[in-house]
Design an enzyme around this catalytic site. Structure first.
Site, mmCIF file in Angstrom:
data_model
loop_
_atom_site.group_PDB
_atom_site.id
_atom_site.type_symbol
_atom_site.label_atom_id
_atom_site.label_comp_id
_atom_site.label_asym_id
_atom_site.label_seq_id
_atom_site.Cartn_x
_atom_site.Cartn_y
_atom_site.Cartn_z
ATOM 1 N N ASN A 10 47.071 33.622 34.157
ATOM 2 C CA ASN A 10 45.820 33.804 33.423
ATOM 3 C C ASN A 10 45.933 32.964 32.152
ATOM 4 O OD1 ASN A 10 43.619 34.677 31.982
ATOM 5 N ND2 ASN A 10 44.346 36.787 31.713
ATOM 6 N N LYS A 12 43.766 32.240 30.060
ATOM 7 C CA LYS A 12 42.885 32.708 28.968
ATOM 8 C C LYS A 12 42.171 31.507 28.330
ATOM 9 C CE LYS A 12 45.794 36.733 28.510
ATOM 10 N NZ LYS A 12 46.320 37.830 27.703
ATOM 11 N N HIS A 96 39.725 42.544 33.005
ATOM 12 C CA HIS A 96 40.905 42.356 32.156
ATOM 13 C C HIS A 96 40.704 43.163 30.868
ATOM 14 C CE1 HIS A 96 43.740 40.480 29.414
ATOM 15 N NE2 HIS A 96 44.420 40.144 30.489
ATOM 16 N N GLU A 98 41.088 42.477 27.885
ATOM 17 C CA GLU A 98 40.357 41.762 26.828
ATOM 18 C C GLU A 98 38.861 41.790 27.105
ATOM 19 O OE1 GLU A 98 42.770 38.249 27.093
ATOM 20 O OE2 GLU A 98 44.447 39.451 26.371
ATOM 21 N N GLU A 168 48.078 46.493 34.029
ATOM 22 C CA GLU A 168 48.460 45.838 32.777
ATOM 23 C C GLU A 168 48.332 46.826 31.617
ATOM 24 O OE1 GLU A 168 47.964 41.293 33.084
ATOM 25 O OE2 GLU A 168 46.028 42.105 32.514
ATOM 26 N N GLY A 174 50.634 40.402 25.663
ATOM 27 C CA GLY A 174 50.773 39.471 24.544
ATOM 28 C C GLY A 174 51.599 40.003 23.390
ATOM 29 N N SER A 214 53.422 40.743 29.163
ATOM 30 C CA SER A 214 54.668 40.139 28.655
ATOM 31 C C SER A 214 55.702 39.877 29.749
ATOM 32 C CB SER A 214 55.271 40.999 27.540
ATOM 33 O OG SER A 214 54.378 41.054 26.443
HETATM 34 P P1 PGA Z 1 50.774 38.216 28.657
HETATM 35 O O1 PGA Z 1 49.286 38.487 29.230
HETATM 36 O O2 PGA Z 1 51.613 37.804 29.842
HETATM 37 O O3 PGA Z 1 50.607 37.123 27.654
HETATM 38 O O4 PGA Z 1 51.242 39.510 28.068
HETATM 39 C C1 PGA Z 1 49.090 39.112 30.466
HETATM 40 C C2 PGA Z 1 47.611 39.204 30.741
HETATM 41 O O5 PGA Z 1 46.837 39.425 29.810
HETATM 42 O O6 PGA Z 1 47.182 39.043 31.903
#
Ligand code: PGA
Length: 252
Positions: A10, A12, A96, A98, A168, A174, A214
């Protein structure tokens, strides 16, 4: 039950066109390193065509990060499911955290999008996960149950079978704080049980459930050995070919 592991990147809102092309080209050229693992790249929508061209002819699949649930119309700034498919996407990330926290998406929104994605022949990667406050309040199971049941309401067993689910935990996205393999496995098993009730245990046994939050090359192996973890949805580490493929290798 053998499920083919699936590792998706992803990206982003990162990279520019040249860097997107470079990263996709590198992943496609080295995709054999991932063995039997299915690889998916989800670039920003404006770079789908660039990335699609770069991975063309390889085993790497393309995916969107979001879409609207309607087929067309007056929805300024939005992207229809058929448009993602038109550019060669086979997957789309939906719900997601976000999207849920920053853009107000609810289980109802995610449910409508999931149905629309399936109707357009896209494989939804439906994301669920609890916040830190919810985990600390012992509400993880209740929150994930509500998200799964709400996001997948009204789907037939045949539709459920086509899904990919991503667990997640919001507190792990993140942040560098990965869930322990045991914490993740516990929720993955819960999700598989819920899919069993929504469809059937036989269908649930076929659905791939990714862990996200992460994931890095050095923590992926411990996650990969868990019985109900079938791959990863990777954010930050998917922006480097070495890291992304390192994670994929752990799932091979
Ligand atoms: P990250 O994000 O690996 O940077 O923690 C995972 C995600 O949001 O899908």
């Amino acid at each position: 039950m053998s499920r083919r592991n699936i590792v998706a990147g992803n990206w982003k809102m990162n990279l520019d066109r040249a860097k997107a092309r470079e990263l996709a080209t590198a992943v496609a050229a080295r995709s054999a390193e991932a063995g039997s693992v299915e690889l998916v790249l989800c670039p920003p929508a404006v770079y789908l065509e660039t990335v699609g061209n770069a991975i063309g002819g390889s085993e790497v699949a393309l995916g969107g990060q979001n879409m609207h649930d309607k087929a067309s119309g007056a929805f300024t700034g939005e992207i229809a499911p058929s448009m993602l498919a038109d550019l060669g996407s086979r997957f789309v990330i939906l719900g997601h955290s976000e999207r849920r926290t920053l853009f107000g998406e609810t289980d109802t929104t995610v449910n409508a999008k999931t149905k629309a994605a399936l109707a357009s022949g896209l494989t939804p990667i439906v994301c669920v996960g609890e916040t830190l406050e919810e985990r600390e309040g012992n509400r993880t199971q209740a929150v994930v149950t509500t998200q799964i049941n709400g996001s997948l309401a009204g789907l037939s067993p045949t539709d459920v079978e086509k899904l990919v689910i991503a667990y997640e935990p919001v507190w792990a996205i993140g942040t560098g704080k990965v869930a322990t393999p045991q914490q993740a496995q516990e929720v993955h098993a819960l999700i598989r049980g819920l899919l069993g009730s929504l469809a059937s245990p036989a269908v649930a046994a076929k659905v791939r459930i990714q862990y996200g939050g992460s994931v890095k090359p050095d923590n992926a192996a411990d996650l990969a050995v868990q019985p109900d973890i079938d791959g990863a949805l990777v954010g930050g580490a998917s922006l480097k070919a070495d890291d992304f493929l390192g994670i994929a290798k752990a799932f091979a």
